[in-house]
Write a protein that holds these residues in place. Structure first.
Motif, PDB file in Angstrom:
ATOM      1  N   THR A 114       0.836  -1.208   0.000  1.00 42.15           N
ATOM      2  CA  THR A 114       0.000   0.000   0.000  1.00 42.15           C
ATOM      3  C   THR A 114       0.865   1.250   0.000  1.00 42.15           C
ATOM      4  O   THR A 114       0.624   2.195  -0.767  1.00 42.15           O
ATOM      5  N   ILE A 115       1.887   1.272   0.841  1.00 45.41           N
ATOM      6  CA  ILE A 115       2.790   2.425   0.896  1.00 45.41           C
ATOM      7  C   ILE A 115       3.451   2.654  -0.455  1.00 45.41           C
ATOM      8  O   ILE A 115       3.515   3.789  -0.952  1.00 45.41           O
ATOM      9  N   THR A 116       3.923   1.589  -1.061  1.00 49.95           N
ATOM     10  CA  THR A 116       4.648   1.706  -2.326  1.00 49.95           C
ATOM     11  C   THR A 116       3.734   2.145  -3.465  1.00 49.95           C
ATOM     12  O   THR A 116       4.058   3.078  -4.219  1.00 49.95           O
ATOM     13  N   ASN A 117       2.579   1.507  -3.602  1.00 49.97           N
ATOM     14  CA  ASN A 117       1.676   1.808  -4.716  1.00 49.97           C
ATOM     15  C   ASN A 117       0.989   3.157  -4.565  1.00 49.97           C
ATOM     16  O   ASN A 117       0.815   3.884  -5.552  1.00 49.97           O
ATOM     17  N   ALA A 118       0.609   3.508  -3.346  1.00 46.58           N
ATOM     18  CA  ALA A 118      -0.100   4.773  -3.123  1.00 46.58           C
ATOM     19  C   ALA A 118       0.857   5.957  -3.002  1.00 46.58           C
ATOM     20  O   ALA A 118       0.416   7.093  -3.005  1.00 46.58           O
ATOM     21  N   ARG A 119       2.146   5.669  -2.882  1.00 48.47           N
ATOM     22  CA  ARG A 119       3.173   6.697  -2.662  1.00 48.47           C
ATOM     23  C   ARG A 119       2.834   7.525  -1.421  1.00 48.47           C
ATOM     24  O   ARG A 119       2.742   8.762  -1.446  1.00 48.47           O
ATOM     25  N   ALA A 120       2.657   6.808  -0.320  1.00 48.78           N
ATOM     26  CA  ALA A 120       2.263   7.430   0.938  1.00 48.78           C
ATOM     27  C   ALA A 120       3.344   8.365   1.468  1.00 48.78           C
ATOM     28  O   ALA A 120       4.547   8.094   1.329  1.00 48.78           O
ATOM     29  N   THR A 121       2.904   9.460   2.074  1.00 46.92           N
ATOM     30  CA  THR A 121       3.815  10.423   2.692  1.00 46.92           C
ATOM     31  C   THR A 121       3.662  10.466   4.208  1.00 46.92           C
ATOM     32  O   THR A 121       4.514  11.011   4.906  1.00 46.92           O
ATOM     33  N   VAL A 122       2.565   9.902   4.721  1.00 46.46           N
ATOM     34  CA  VAL A 122       2.286   9.876   6.158  1.00 46.46           C
ATOM     35  C   VAL A 122       1.896   8.451   6.528  1.00 46.46           C
ATOM     36  O   VAL A 122       1.067   7.831   5.861  1.00 46.46           O
ATOM     37  N   SER A 167      -2.249  -0.100  15.430  1.00 47.22           N
ATOM     38  CA  SER A 167      -2.533  -1.530  15.279  1.00 47.22           C
ATOM     39  C   SER A 167      -2.315  -2.326  16.552  1.00 47.22           C
ATOM     40  O   SER A 167      -2.852  -3.430  16.695  1.00 47.22           O
ATOM     41  N   GLY A 168      -1.497  -1.820  17.453  1.00 46.22           N
ATOM     42  CA  GLY A 168      -1.107  -2.598  18.617  1.00 46.22           C
ATOM     43  C   GLY A 168      -0.155  -3.726  18.285  1.00 46.22           C
ATOM     44  O   GLY A 168       0.125  -4.579  19.132  1.00 46.22           O
ATOM     45  N   GLN A 169       0.381  -3.723  17.064  1.00 50.37           N
ATOM     46  CA  GLN A 169       1.288  -4.788  16.617  1.00 50.37           C
ATOM     47  C   GLN A 169       2.732  -4.300  16.711  1.00 50.37           C
ATOM     48  O   GLN A 169       3.202  -3.557  15.857  1.00 50.37           O
ATOM     49  N   ALA A 170       3.418  -4.718  17.740  1.00 50.87           N
ATOM     50  CA  ALA A 170       4.783  -4.252  17.985  1.00 50.87           C
ATOM     51  C   ALA A 170       5.699  -4.626  16.827  1.00 50.87           C
ATOM     52  O   ALA A 170       5.652  -5.744  16.309  1.00 50.87           O
ATOM     53  N   GLY A 171       6.516  -3.664  16.407  1.00 52.81           N
ATOM     54  CA  GLY A 171       7.519  -3.923  15.385  1.00 52.81           C
ATOM     55  C   GLY A 171       6.990  -4.032  13.975  1.00 52.81           C
ATOM     56  O   GLY A 171       7.729  -4.422  13.068  1.00 52.81           O
ATOM     57  N   SER A 172       5.745  -3.671  13.739  1.00 50.41           N
ATOM     58  CA  SER A 172       5.165  -3.834  12.402  1.00 50.41           C
ATOM     59  C   SER A 172       5.697  -2.822  11.391  1.00 50.41           C
ATOM     60  O   SER A 172       5.614  -3.046  10.184  1.00 50.41           O
ATOM     61  N   PHE A 173       6.252  -1.703  11.863  1.00 51.03           N
ATOM     62  CA  PHE A 173       6.912  -0.755  10.956  1.00 51.03           C
ATOM     63  C   PHE A 173       8.370  -1.190  10.816  1.00 51.03           C
ATOM     64  O   PHE A 173       9.268  -0.710  11.506  1.00 51.03           O
ATOM     65  N   THR A 174       8.593  -2.138   9.929  1.00 48.27           N
ATOM     66  CA  THR A 174       9.924  -2.702   9.730  1.00 48.27           C
ATOM     67  C   THR A 174      10.800  -1.750   8.910  1.00 48.27           C
ATOM     68  O   THR A 174      10.318  -0.756   8.355  1.00 48.27           O
ATOM     69  N   GLU A 175      12.070  -2.081   8.806  1.00 47.59           N
ATOM     70  CA  GLU A 175      12.981  -1.235   8.025  1.00 47.59           C
ATOM     71  C   GLU A 175      12.539  -1.120   6.564  1.00 47.59           C
ATOM     72  O   GLU A 175      12.548  -0.002   6.017  1.00 47.59           O
ATOM     73  N   PRO A 176      12.136  -2.203   5.873  1.00 46.71           N
ATOM     74  CA  PRO A 176      11.661  -2.037   4.495  1.00 46.71           C
ATOM     75  C   PRO A 176      10.442  -1.117   4.393  1.00 46.71           C
ATOM     76  O   PRO A 176      10.319  -0.335   3.442  1.00 46.71           O
ATOM     77  N   VAL A 177       9.528  -1.195   5.356  1.00 41.50           N
ATOM     78  CA  VAL A 177       8.348  -0.320   5.364  1.00 41.50           C
ATOM     79  C   VAL A 177       8.769   1.138   5.503  1.00 41.50           C
ATOM     80  O   VAL A 177       8.301   2.014   4.769  1.00 41.50           O
ATOM     81  N   VAL A 178       9.679   1.386   6.428  1.00 41.19           N
ATOM     82  CA  VAL A 178      10.115   2.766   6.680  1.00 41.19           C
ATOM     83  C   VAL A 178      10.908   3.308   5.500  1.00 41.19           C
ATOM     84  O   VAL A 178      10.731   4.468   5.087  1.00 41.19           O
ATOM     85  N   ILE A 231       5.954   9.753  10.300  1.00 42.96           N
ATOM     86  CA  ILE A 231       5.714   8.399  10.793  1.00 42.96           C
ATOM     87  C   ILE A 231       5.409   8.461  12.287  1.00 42.96           C
ATOM     88  O   ILE A 231       6.252   8.863  13.085  1.00 42.96           O
ATOM     89  N   PHE A 232       4.188   8.068  12.646  1.00 41.57           N
ATOM     90  CA  PHE A 232       3.749   8.088  14.046  1.00 41.57           C
ATOM     91  C   PHE A 232       3.383   6.667  14.483  1.00 41.57           C
ATOM     92  O   PHE A 232       2.319   6.169  14.109  1.00 41.57           O
ATOM     93  N   LEU A 237      13.374   4.568  13.645  1.00 39.91           N
ATOM     94  CA  LEU A 237      12.789   5.421  12.616  1.00 39.91           C
ATOM     95  C   LEU A 237      13.748   6.531  12.211  1.00 39.91           C
ATOM     96  O   LEU A 237      13.880   6.858  11.026  1.00 39.91           O
ATOM     97  N   VAL A 238      14.415   7.119  13.183  1.00 39.05           N
ATOM     98  CA  VAL A 238      15.375   8.185  12.893  1.00 39.05           C
ATOM     99  C   VAL A 238      16.559   7.639  12.105  1.00 39.05           C
ATOM    100  O   VAL A 238      16.968   8.217  11.084  1.00 39.05           O
ATOM    101  N   TYR A 239      17.101   6.515  12.537  1.00 36.73           N
ATOM    102  CA  TYR A 239      18.290   5.971  11.875  1.00 36.73           C
ATOM    103  C   TYR A 239      17.972   5.410  10.491  1.00 36.73           C
ATOM    104  O   TYR A 239      18.748   5.602   9.548  1.00 36.73           O
ATOM    105  N   TRP A 240      16.839   4.721  10.356  1.00 41.09           N
ATOM    106  CA  TRP A 240      16.487   4.136   9.056  1.00 41.09           C
ATOM    107  C   TRP A 240      16.210   5.203   8.000  1.00 41.09           C
ATOM    108  O   TRP A 240      16.315   4.939   6.805  1.00 41.09           O
ATOM    109  N   THR A 241      15.823   6.400   8.433  1.00 39.35           N
ATOM    110  CA  THR A 241      15.540   7.483   7.473  1.00 39.35           C
ATOM    111  C   THR A 241      16.650   8.526   7.460  1.00 39.35           C
ATOM    112  O   THR A 241      16.471   9.611   6.917  1.00 39.35           O
ATOM    113  N   GLU A 242      17.775   8.200   8.087  1.00 39.72           N
ATOM    114  CA  GLU A 242      18.933   9.104   8.118  1.00 39.72           C
ATOM    115  C   GLU A 242      18.558  10.455   8.724  1.00 39.72           C
ATOM    116  O   GLU A 242      19.003  11.510   8.272  1.00 39.72           O
TER     117      GLU A 242
END
Length: 310
Positions: free
Chosen positions: A149-157, A162-173, A185-186, A202-207
């Motif tokens: 979804t992020i890739t196809n929609a070209r999401a900016t936010v 979700s309550g799902q710990a760790g679901s924002f992985t490095e590839p997602v970010v 990213i919140f 999040l800070v390190y993965w996005t430099e």
């Protein structure tokens, strides 16, 4: 019904704050009573207003408009749908139609992106994307997952509820970073053990380029000689001011626009120097000052919308 009627009789000027109901029940209770007695659901509307305020602050820092963003909301419980509702309302206040706004707010549950025609609870249906929104998309399963979804929609936010710990992985970010120089990213799920990502990652993965706020308190992140503050998107910034504004204005109902006004005021209360440092919410120590300003904004909105005293 008996409780609400008893409150109306015993405390005719009372405001009811609903909280901690199960997902579908939360929406049913809110809709059943919102025009019967002044009332709101903090899990839905308070969470939505706080998230909207943080995104408005991020847009202010980036020099962009909310209505220019493409938002992915990961999690479709009461909080996630409340955030989707608030973002749509915020975009409408900037001039988008409801249809245009909803096309820019994409919501995912555990099965993937909400799309018209797939099975889902009734309260999610207003935020399901039309199938034609997916034309030209590439995804492997029946419905797009978070990364797709992020890739196809070209999401900016990207907002996590979700309550799902760790679901924002490095590839997602990193996919977020590929779409915009300053991704917003919140990870808003709490407690800390349920957060979708740690702010440090999040800070390190996005430099150091991501604009980050969290639902739990986190210390600032040190990165290449600078300190990145991590604002806390806590409902305590909103519900006391909304409650005070409703009572002062003697509003007969807590209209949706009152929460939109609260979100805009909260975003405006972030001082320029704090915003420049990357803080998207006021410091919690300023809660009394912020509450008073939000109450004023809510009372004015109630008056202007014709639901409060003149």
């Amino acid at each position: 019904d008996r409780f609400v009627e008893a409150v109306r009789r015993r405390y005719p000027k009372a405001l009811i704050q609903w909280e901690d109901f199960a997902k579908e029940t939360a929406f049913q209770v809110l809709e059943r009573y919102r025009k019967v007695i002044p009332s709101f659901n903090d899990d839905i509307q308070g969470t939505g207003a706080v998230a909207l305020a943080g995104v408005l602050s991020a847009c202010r820092l980036k020099g962009e408009r909310l209505s220019d963003q493409v938002v992915v909301v990961y999690g479709a419980g009461a909080g996630g749908i409340g955030v989707a509702w608030a973002l749509v309302e915020g975009m409408k206040r900037e001039g988008l139609s409801e249809e245009e706004a909803k096309a820019r707010v994409l919501v995912l549950d555990s099965k993937g992106l909400l799309v018209e025609g797939r099975s889902m609870e009734d309260y999610k249906r207003p935020y399901a994307q039309r199938p034609e929104r997916l034309w030209g998309w590439r995804f492997a399963g029946e419905y797009p997952n978070l990364l797709e979804t992020i890739t196809n929609a070209r999401a900016t936010v990207l907002l996590g509820l979700s309550g799902q710990a760790g679901s924002f992985t490095e590839p997602v970010v990193r996919a977020m970073l590929a779409n915009t120089p300053r991704p917003v990213i919140f990870p808003l799920s709490n407690p800390t053990s349920a957060t979708e990502a740690l702010p440090d990652d999040l800070v390190y993965w996005t430099e150091g380029r991501a604009l980050v706020a969290a639902g739990s308190p986190f210390p600032p992140v040190g990165f290449k000689g600078r300190t990145v503050p991590i604002g806390q998107g806590n409902n305590v910034f909103v519900f006391p001011g909304v409650g005070l504004g409703v009572l002062v204005s003697e509003a007969r109902e807590v209209a949706d626009s009152l929460f939109a006004a609260a979100a805009e005021r909260l975003a405006a209360e972030v001082r320029a120097e704090d915003l420049a440092a990357g803080s998207l919410f006021p410091p919690v120590r300023e809660i009394r000052r912020v509450t008073a300003r939000i109450a004023e904004a809510v009372a004015r909105e109630a008056r202007d919308r014709g639901v409060g005293r003149a």
